[in-house]
Design an enzyme around this catalytic site. Structure first.
Site, mmCIF file in Angstrom:
data_model
loop_
_atom_site.group_PDB
_atom_site.id
_atom_site.type_symbol
_atom_site.label_atom_id
_atom_site.label_comp_id
_atom_site.label_asym_id
_atom_site.label_seq_id
_atom_site.Cartn_x
_atom_site.Cartn_y
_atom_site.Cartn_z
ATOM 1 N N LYS A 169 3.777 -9.667 -1.206
ATOM 2 C CA LYS A 169 4.555 -8.691 -1.983
ATOM 3 C C LYS A 169 5.376 -7.801 -1.053
ATOM 4 O O LYS A 169 5.052 -7.631 0.139
ATOM 5 C CB LYS A 169 3.658 -7.819 -2.867
ATOM 6 C CG LYS A 169 2.654 -6.922 -2.134
ATOM 7 C CD LYS A 169 3.213 -5.576 -1.684
ATOM 8 C CE LYS A 169 2.204 -4.762 -0.874
ATOM 9 N NZ LYS A 169 2.779 -3.685 -0.079
ATOM 10 N N ASP B 215 -4.022 -3.484 -3.942
ATOM 11 C CA ASP B 215 -2.929 -4.443 -4.163
ATOM 12 C C ASP B 215 -3.399 -5.755 -4.801
ATOM 13 O O ASP B 215 -2.577 -6.602 -5.138
ATOM 14 C CB ASP B 215 -2.256 -4.804 -2.821
ATOM 15 C CG ASP B 215 -1.500 -3.631 -2.219
ATOM 16 O OD1 ASP B 215 -1.150 -2.699 -2.969
ATOM 17 O OD2 ASP B 215 -1.254 -3.652 -1.001
HETATM 18 O O1 C5P Z 1 -7.381 -0.089 -1.784
HETATM 19 P P1 C5P Z 1 -7.341 -0.561 -0.369
HETATM 20 O O2 C5P Z 1 -8.702 -0.944 0.147
HETATM 21 O O3 C5P Z 1 -6.320 -1.611 -0.125
HETATM 22 O O4 C5P Z 1 -6.882 0.682 0.482
HETATM 23 C C1 C5P Z 1 -7.032 0.722 1.877
HETATM 24 C C2 C5P Z 1 -6.854 2.151 2.350
HETATM 25 O O5 C5P Z 1 -5.488 2.541 2.183
HETATM 26 C C3 C5P Z 1 -7.648 3.184 1.586
HETATM 27 O O6 C5P Z 1 -8.931 3.321 2.119
HETATM 28 C C4 C5P Z 1 -6.812 4.430 1.809
HETATM 29 O O7 C5P Z 1 -7.042 4.953 3.095
HETATM 30 C C5 C5P Z 1 -5.393 3.892 1.798
HETATM 31 N N1 C5P Z 1 -4.780 3.986 0.466
HETATM 32 C C6 C5P Z 1 -4.405 5.229 -0.006
HETATM 33 N N2 C5P Z 1 -3.822 5.330 -1.245
HETATM 34 C C7 C5P Z 1 -3.592 4.246 -2.003
HETATM 35 C C8 C5P Z 1 -3.964 2.972 -1.532
HETATM 36 C C9 C5P Z 1 -4.552 2.866 -0.289
HETATM 37 O O8 C5P Z 1 -4.596 6.240 0.672
HETATM 38 N N3 C5P Z 1 -3.019 4.374 -3.205
#
Ligand code: C5P
Length: 351
Positions: free
Chosen positions: A52, A182
């Site tokens: 993406k 994502d």
């Molecule tokens: O959800 P995911 O595990 O992909 O997110 C990885 C990290 O990215 C989270 O722990 C956070 O630090 C950051 N993140 C964030 N805000 C979001 C998505 C991700 O701060 N909306």
């Protein structure tokens, strides 16, 4: 006999069928007969799942849950990881990654593909369900293109087919959201507007085909580190809520107007990614000024740079030039929007 395609051999009644026993291969564990039961689904399932980019990524202040509220337009692009899953007796789940960056994916079971398979099994399967999962990795690792999320989404689709679980799209989406922000989009694909953590999505009408040149950087960027730098750079000045997505961008997608879309591309994480990886500035400046380029930005949390190009010819020219830029590991040209995670084949052992 030609390979047989069997969809959902268990008719979606995994646990009930175990009690009947007839739709399962039986293993060799007489003292605990369920231990080696594995569903009689296909023997080899192949799934394709896209990368993406974010056409716009508006970020608000970090909330108490540690996540930043987002308003973003995701577009799936024609760069794919392929996930092949085969059944294994005795509940073993293994992941083998192939591709130029395979060595960057953890091999200790903490990769998102293995996590997805375990989560799916714990909610809808039995401890005896196993899978040998092979990932042909084309999406850059830590590249801001949801490569890990793609593997999680692809594994959910592949193992759910392999184990005959027949989950509804909504059940898959709920599991996906548990695995990462994502992952639901990787399942969905297309072009969507997303809010919240990035997991709440509404599909957008999007006409036409878009041509994207993607420049992969030599090293990756960690998503948490980029969000952290966003906090450091913006402090309390960051808006509490993310800015709205401009109407012009949505109108451009509806009209299939790539020229206007190119002017509307934006990414609130770009300054943070550039701060952590200053060499990106040269790649961006080069691509943005190239003939036929309508706009360019850092993809998601970076460091991949994405350039929207007006036609396939300009795309081929630009990709050739990006490939020889210093600090660019590789470059590809792709079209968008692309389909979300989807089954390519499911073969029985008779094949
Ligand atoms: O959800 P995911 O595990 O992909 O997110 C990885 C990290 O990215 C989270 O722990 C956070 O630090 C950051 N993140 C964030 N805000 C979001 C998505 C991700 O701060 N909306």
């Amino acid at each position: 006999m030609p390979p047989e395609v069997r969809k959902g051999a268990l008719g979606g009644r995994g646990r009930k069928k175990v009690r009947g026993g007839s739709a399962y291969r039986s293993g060799m564990s007489p003292e605990f007969p369920w231990n080696d039961l594995t569903p009689l689904g296909p023997n080899r399932v192949k799934v394709r799942v896209p990368a993406k980019i974010n056409l716009t990524l508006n970020v608000g202040q970090r909330a108490d849950d540690g996540y930043h509220p987002l308003l973003t337009v995701f577009q799936a692009v024609g760069l794919y990881d392929e996930i092949t899953a085969m059944p294994v007796l005795g509940g073993v789940i293994s992941v083998l990654v192939r591709g130029a960056q395979a060595h960057l994916v953890p091999t200790d079971g903490t990769d998102l593909g293995a996590q997805a398979a375990r989560l799916l099994r714990s909610r809808y399967g039995l401890p005896s369900y196993g899978a040998s999962i092979e990932i042909d990795k084309q999406i850059p690792v830590a590249g801001g293109m949801a490569g890990g999320s793609a593997d999680a989404a692809g594994t959910l689709v592949a193992c759910s087919e392999l184990w005959g679980l027949e989950l509804s799209p909504n059940e898959l989406q709920l599991l996906a959201a548990e695995l990462g922000s994502d992952v639901p989009f990787s399942l969905n694909g297309g072009t969507v507007i997303a809010h919240g953590r990035g997991t709440d999505m509404v599909p957008l009408m999007c006409r036409g085909t878009y041509y994207w040149a993607l420049a992969f950087a030599e090293t990756g960027l960690s998503t948490p580190a980029v969000f952290q730098r966003f906090d450091e750079l913006n402090g309390a000045a960051a808006p509490k809520r993310p800015a709205d997505v401009p109407h012009e961008l949505l109108a451009a997608l509806i009209a299939g107007d790539a020229k206007t879309l190119g002017k509307m591309l934006s990414n609130d994480l770009e300054p943070a990614a550039l701060d952590l990886c200053p060499a990106l500035a040269d790649t961006l400046a080069y691509g943005r000024s190239y003939p036929g380029v309508l706009g360019g930005l850092v993809s998601g949390s970076g460091p991949t740079c994405a350039f929207l190009v007006e036609n396939p010819r300009a795309l081929a020219d630009l990709v050739g030039e990006l490939r020889v830029l210093p600090r660019v590991r590789a470059a590809v040209g792709v079209t968008a929007p692309a389909r979300g995670a989807h089954l390519i084949s499911a073969h029985s052992s008779a094949a």
